[in-house]
Write an enzyme that holds these catalytic residues in place. Structure first.
Site, PDB file in Angstrom:
ATOM      1  CG  HIS A  19      -7.214  67.248  -9.915  1.00  0.00           C
ATOM      2  ND1 HIS A  19      -6.429  67.344 -11.047  1.00  0.00           N
ATOM      3  CD2 HIS A  19      -7.729  68.494  -9.731  1.00  0.00           C
ATOM      4  CE1 HIS A  19      -6.480  68.587 -11.521  1.00  0.00           C
ATOM      5  NE2 HIS A  19      -7.252  69.291 -10.743  1.00  0.00           N
ATOM      6  CG  ASN A  70      -7.929  75.793  -9.906  1.00  0.00           C
ATOM      7  OD1 ASN A  70      -7.458  74.714 -10.260  1.00  0.00           O
ATOM      8  ND2 ASN A  70      -9.142  76.177 -10.240  1.00  0.00           N
ATOM      9  CG  ASP A  95      -3.938  65.674 -12.285  1.00  0.00           C
ATOM     10  OD1 ASP A  95      -3.403  66.631 -11.688  1.00  0.00           O
ATOM     11  OD2 ASP A  95      -5.041  65.769 -12.861  1.00  0.00           O
ATOM     12  CG  ASN A 116      -6.658  75.463 -14.049  1.00  0.00           C
ATOM     13  OD1 ASN A 116      -6.268  76.044 -15.055  1.00  0.00           O
ATOM     14  ND2 ASN A 116      -7.895  75.035 -13.914  1.00  0.00           N
TER      15      ASN A 116
END
Length: 206
Positions: A19, A70, A95, A116
């Site tokens: 991530h 997020n 990613d 997100n």
């Protein structure tokens, strides 16, 4: 001025996660081109610098939002508004589970496709910014996606990962010159994606 944001999560425990490939791309860009030291601003770790293009040096604000993935839009939106940077001059590296490991796609506009951090940025500056989508593969089952992206890259993945990061930094002048298609092609030429399926890669095979 361009704004380049690499997405990830702050803190040592997330540092090597899939991530966080956007953070890794930002670090590689900073080491490849002329950037000043890191400092805290816009809820981010930022560096200011220049990248040489065919039309001369271009000023770049490079940022790694520290808001957690997020909420990345809060940081990117704050910086874009402060410097009055148009969405078309914002490039976000992140990613992408829908691309095989090592694959790369440049995309302008569109939806978030379940990412997100991208959804958060769209909510702040609209959808017209450009995305450097860095393939990390899909684990094969929906319930495995979160442990996959929050897991560290395997040792076997390091060769393609390092090649992709370097290619994204080396070819950057094409993106800053407005030629995303040439940029994508150059990244893929410099870092050809490995020949395996995303599901194999997720299990550490191949």
């Amino acid at each position: 001025m361009f704004l380049i944001a690499g997405l990830g999560n702050p803190g040592a425990k997330y540092q090597a996660n899939r991530h966080n490939i956007g953070f890794m791309a930002a670090d590689e860009i900073a080491s490849r081109w002329r950037f000043g030291p890191e400092r805290a601003k816009f809820q981010s770790v930022i560096r200011e610098g220049e990248v040489d293009t065919a039309n001369g040096p271009v000023k770049v604000l490079l940022m790694k939002p520290q808001t957690y993935m997020n909420e990345s839009g809060r940081a990117v939106g704050e910086a874009a508004r402060f410097y009055k940077i148009k969405p078309q001059d914002v490039i976000v590296f992140h990613d992408e589970i829908d691309l095989a490991p090592g694959r790369f796609r440049m995309k302008a506009g569109g939806g978030a496709a379940g990412q997100n951090g991208i959804r958060s940025i769209i909510s702040q500056i609209g959808a017209d910014f450009r995305r450097g989508r860095m393939g990390v593969g899909h684990p094969g089952e929906k319930e495995l996606v979160m442990p996959h992206v929050l897991g560290d890259f395997h040792k076997a993945e390091q060769p393609w990962l390092q090649a992709l990061l370097q290619a994204c930094a080396d070819a950057l002048p094409f993106a800053l010159g407005g030629d995303d298609e040439r940029y994508q092609g150059e990244v893929l030429r410099l870092a050809p994606a490995p020949k395996f399926s995303p599901r194999q890669a997720a299990r550490g095979e191949g």
